[in-house]
Write an enzyme that holds these catalytic residues in place. Structure first.
Site, PDB file in Angstrom:
ATOM      1  N   LYS A  39      10.827   7.210  46.057  1.00 14.89           N
ATOM      2  CA  LYS A  39      11.733   7.289  44.917  1.00 14.89           C
ATOM      3  C   LYS A  39      11.012   7.858  43.698  1.00 14.89           C
ATOM      4  CE  LYS A  39      14.489   3.165  46.063  1.00 14.89           C
ATOM      5  NZ  LYS A  39      15.808   3.813  46.167  1.00 14.89           N
TER       6      LYS A  39
ATOM      7  N   ASP B 212      11.720  -1.906  47.173  1.00 14.77           N
ATOM      8  CA  ASP B 212      12.059  -0.650  47.836  1.00 14.77           C
ATOM      9  C   ASP B 212      11.431   0.519  47.092  1.00 14.77           C
ATOM     10  OD1 ASP B 212      13.110   1.363  49.344  1.00 14.77           O
ATOM     11  OD2 ASP B 212      15.120   1.241  48.468  1.00 14.77           O
TER      12      ASP B 212
ATOM     13  N   LYS C 258      21.282  -8.050  52.836  1.00 12.69           N
ATOM     14  CA  LYS C 258      20.141  -7.139  52.761  1.00 12.69           C
ATOM     15  C   LYS C 258      19.067  -7.734  51.868  1.00 12.69           C
ATOM     16  CE  LYS C 258      18.829  -2.638  50.829  1.00 12.69           C
ATOM     17  NZ  LYS C 258      19.317  -1.458  50.075  1.00 12.69           N
TER      18      LYS C 258
ATOM     19  N   GLU D  81      17.004   2.808  53.994  1.00 18.17           N
ATOM     20  CA  GLU D  81      16.414   1.746  54.829  1.00 18.17           C
ATOM     21  C   GLU D  81      17.290   0.507  54.936  1.00 18.17           C
ATOM     22  OE1 GLU D  81      16.343  -0.174  51.257  1.00 18.17           O
ATOM     23  OE2 GLU D  81      15.823   1.922  51.594  1.00 18.17           O
TER      24      GLU D  81
ATOM     25  N   ARG E 233      20.439   0.065  55.479  1.00 15.70           N
ATOM     26  CA  ARG E 233      21.372   0.051  56.607  1.00 15.70           C
ATOM     27  C   ARG E 233      20.648  -0.235  57.926  1.00 15.70           C
ATOM     28  NH1 ARG E 233      23.318   5.857  55.038  1.00 15.70           N
ATOM     29  NH2 ARG E 233      22.733   4.889  53.051  1.00 15.70           N
TER      30      ARG E 233
ATOM     31  N   ASP F  39      14.340   6.300  52.653  1.00 12.82           N
ATOM     32  CA  ASP F  39      14.946   5.543  51.555  1.00 12.82           C
ATOM     33  C   ASP F  39      16.349   5.071  51.900  1.00 12.82           C
ATOM     34  OD1 ASP F  39      14.944   4.343  49.058  1.00 12.82           O
ATOM     35  OD2 ASP F  39      15.714   6.133  48.035  1.00 12.82           O
TER      36      ASP F  39
ATOM     37  N   ASP G  39      16.528  -5.234  45.237  1.00 10.74           N
ATOM     38  CA  ASP G  39      17.130  -4.745  46.468  1.00 10.74           C
ATOM     39  C   ASP G  39      17.279  -5.843  47.521  1.00 10.74           C
ATOM     40  OD1 ASP G  39      18.371  -2.531  47.504  1.00 10.74           O
ATOM     41  OD2 ASP G  39      16.586  -1.711  48.465  1.00 10.74           O
TER      42      ASP G  39
END
Length: 521
Positions: free
Chosen positions: A301, A294, A289, A373, A375, A371, A312
Site C-alpha cells: 500500500k 494490512d 475478517k 487478502e 477475501r 492486497d 482491518d
C-alpha cells in the site's frame, strides 16, 4: 463501564453535576447567528419533566451566544440560567438539527436507512452530549424518553457516547448518567437499560480492539483475548494455530499470514442457550475478517494509506463483541463465531502475485494482488463455517476500498441472499445504523475466472470492485442463506468525532447484528 440509571424525579431533586436539554433548529438556515432577528432554537420538552426549570428566556439566550440547535452543536451554561434551586452546577444544550421534525412529517424510508429517523436522532443527541461531558462526574439527560423506543435510544446513545480510548489524551468519560423518564419504575425500562449496557459493552470492546496498536494486537494476542473473554460469559472457544491450519489445509489464511513473523489464527466461538438441544445446528454463523495489520503484502500500500490499517480486524472484533453480548443477554439463538486472524506483511514467506493457493475445501485461487487478502481469509472461514450447516451465515469485513468510493465513510454495504439481506437492513434501521443494499450482478462473476485456478482473488476489471468481492465470497457459502457486510469506511473514523462516534474505532455493525439476533430469537 459507565453507570446508567433511570429516574422520574423532577430536575431540582437530581443530584448531578450537569443537566442536559435538547434543542432543534427552527429553520433550515440558522447559521447566521449574528442576526438578532434570527429565530431561536426550539427546546425539546415534550415528554420531559421540566418542573422547577425556568426555560422561557433560555432559547433567546442560547441564540445570543451563537447556539442554533444545529445537529451535534453544544452549549454549556451555568445552572442559574434555568433556575436558582438546582443541585446541578451547569446546563448543557445539545442540538438535534431538523431531523426530528423531518422524520415526523415524511414517510421517506431513506431517513431510517441512513440512521436519521427520530429514534436515531435521539440516540445521536444523547451520544453527543455524553462526549461533551467527558471529565464530568455525573449528568442527567432531560431528553424525550416517554416511550420505550425513545428511552432505549437515549440510554444507548448516552452509553455509546461515553467512551474514551484508555491510553488517549482525552479526559475520562462521564462516570454516572441519569436518564429521566416517566417509565423509570417499569420492568420494560429496566430491560431496556440492560440491553443498552450489553450493547455499549460490546461496542466499547470493538473500539478498544480496533484502537489497539498493531504491534500489541497480533493474531495470537487477539486469539488469547477472545478465549479469555469468552470464558467469562460461558462462550465456548477453540483456536487453530498455524500448525493446525496447515494440517487442515487452510490455504487462504496461511497464504495471507505467510509474510509475517506473527503467525495466523482461526478462532471458533460457540454460544447456545441452556435449554438448546445438544448437537443441533447453529441458527446463525458469524464470520469476521481479522487482519491485525494490512501492509498490502508484496502489493504494498502507499505509505499514507497504512496508519489506519490497524483497523482491518474490525470485522473479527465485531463478531467477538456480538457473540459475547448475545451470551450476556441470554439470547435464545444458537451461534457460532469465526475470527479469521492474520497479519499481511511483505516478509520472506509472503505470497506473490501469480501464486495459486488451495483454500479450505479444495477451491484453488490465483493471487492477482496480495492486497486483496481479506477475501482469502474470509473464504477459508466461510468454507469451514458452512460445514456445520448453520441455518444462515453473515460475514462482516472491512473488505474493499470500493465500498468507500460507492457509499462513503458512514454507510455500510449489505449484499447476499435477498431475504437475509432485507432482515439485516430492517435490523439496521431499528438499530439506527446506516446500511444500504447492494446487488451481486451475475455478469461480474466472469471477471473472477482464472486461466490457472478456479478463481482469481481480484477481478479482471476495476468496475464494481465491492460487488465482485461479494461474488468471490459467495463461492464459499455452499448455498447457505448469506449476507455480507462491507464496513470498510464506517468501521474507522479518521476524521473528527461526530454524534456518538469517536475518533478511531467506531463499533459499526454491532447494534445491527444484536438487533437481528434479538429478532431471530
Amino acid at each position: 463501564m459507565n453507570k446508567l440509571s433511570l429516574s422520574s424525579c423532577p430536575p431540582p431533586d437530581l443530584d448531578v453535576q450537569v443537566l442536559v436539554l435538547a434543542a432543534s433548529s427552527p429553520t433550515a438556515r440558522t447559521d447566521r447567528t449574528s442576526d438578532p432577528e434570527a429565530p431561536a432554537p426550539v427546546l425539546l420538552t415534550e415528554g420531559v419533566d421540566t418542573t422547577g426549570l425556568e426555560l422561557e428566556a433560555l432559547p433567546a439566550l442560547a441564540r445570543e451566544l451563537g447556539f442554533t440547535g444545529a445537529l451535534d452543536t453544544v452549549l454549556r451554561l451555568p445552572a442559574q440560567a434555568v433556575g436558582p434551586a438546582l443541585r446541578a452546577r451547569s446546563v448543557l444544550l445539545v442540538g438535534t438539527g431538523q431531523d426530528l421534525e423531518r422524520s415526523a412529517r415524511t414517510e421517506d424510508n431513506d431517513l431510517s436507512a441512513l440512521g436519521a429517523d427520530a429514534a436515531a436522532v435521539l440516540r445521536r443527541a444523547a451520544g453527543r452530549a455524553a462526549r461533551a461531558l467527558a471529565g464530568t462526574s455525573s449528568a442527567a439527560l432531560l431528553l424525550p424518553a416517554a416511550t420505550d423506543e425513545e428511552l432505549e435510544a437515549v440510554a444507548q446513545g448516552a452509553l455509546l457516547g461515553a467512551y474514551a480510548w484508555r491510553e488517549g489524551p482525552d479526559p475520562a468519560p462521564v462516570d454516572r448518567i441519569v436518564v429521566t423518564t416517566p417509565l423509570a419504575d417499569s420492568p420494560r425500562a429496566v430491560e431496556a437499560v440492560h440491553r443498552a449496557e450489553a450493547l455499549s459493552e460490546a461496542v466499547h470492546l470493538v473500539r478498544d480492539l480496533v484502537n489497539e496498536p498493531p504491534n500489541r494486537l497480533t493474531p495470537a494476542v487477539f486469539a488469547e483475548r477472545a478465549v479469555e473473554l469468552a470464558g467469562q460469559v460461558g462462550v465456548g472457544a477453540e483456536v487453530l494455530d498455524e500448525l493446525d491450519l496447515a494440517d487442515q489445509a487452510f490455504g487462504g489464511i496461511l497464504g495471507v499470514g505467510g509474510g509475517s513473523v506473527h503467525p495466523p489464527r482461526l478462532v471458533r466461538l460457540s454460544w447456545a442457550p441452556q435449554d438448546a438441544p445438544a448437537g443441533t445446528a447453529a441458527d446463525l454463523a458469524l464470520v469476521g475478517k481479522g487482519i491485525t495489520f494490512d501492509s498490502g503484502g508484496l502489493s504494498l500500500k502507499p505509505a499514507a494509506s497504512m496508519p489506519e490499517m490497524k483497523s482491518d480486524m474490525a470485522g473479527a472484533a465485531t463478531v467477538l463483541g456480538v457473540v459475547l453480548a448475545a451470551a450476556r443477554l441470554g439470547l435464545p439463538v444458537r451461534l457460532t463465531g469465526w475470527l479469521a486472524l492474520a497479519e499481511n506483511m511483505p516478509g520472506a514467506g509472503a505470497q506473490r502475485p501469480s501464486d495459486v493457493v488451495t483454500m479450505y475445501g479444495g477451491t484453488t485461487v490465483e493471487i492477482i494482488n496480495t492486497d486483496a487478502e481479506g477475501r482469502l481469509v474470509m473464504a477459508d472461514a466461510l468454507a469451514r463455517a458452512v460445514e456445520e450447516s448453520p441455518r444462515a451465515l453473515i460475514d462482516v469485513a472491512t473488505l474493499t476500498g470500493a465500498q468507500l468510493v460507492a457509499l462513503g465513510d458512514r454507510v455500510s454495504a449489505v449484499m447476499g441472499t435477498p431475504g437475509l439481506r432485507e432482515q439485516v437492513l430492517d435490523s439496521a434501521r431499528a438499530a439506527g445504523e446506516a446500511m444500504w443494499p447492494m446487488p451481486l450482478p451475475e455478469h461480474l462473476r466472469s471477471g473472477l475466472d482464472s486461466s490457472f485456478a478456479d478463481l482469481r482473488n481480484l477481478p479482471s476489471s476495476r468496475a464494481g470492485g465491492m460487488l465482485a468481492a461479494g461474488l468471490f465470497l459467495r463461492e464459499f457459502t455452499a448455498g447457505t442463506p448469506w449476507a455480507h457486510l462491507d464496513i470498510a469506511g464506517p468501521a474507522y473514523n479518521d476524521a473528527s468525532a461526530w454524534g456518538l462516534t469517536p475518533v478511531g474505532g467506531t463499533g459499526a455493525g454491532v447494534a445491527t447484528l444484536l438487533e437481528l439476533l434479538r429478532r431471530r430469537g
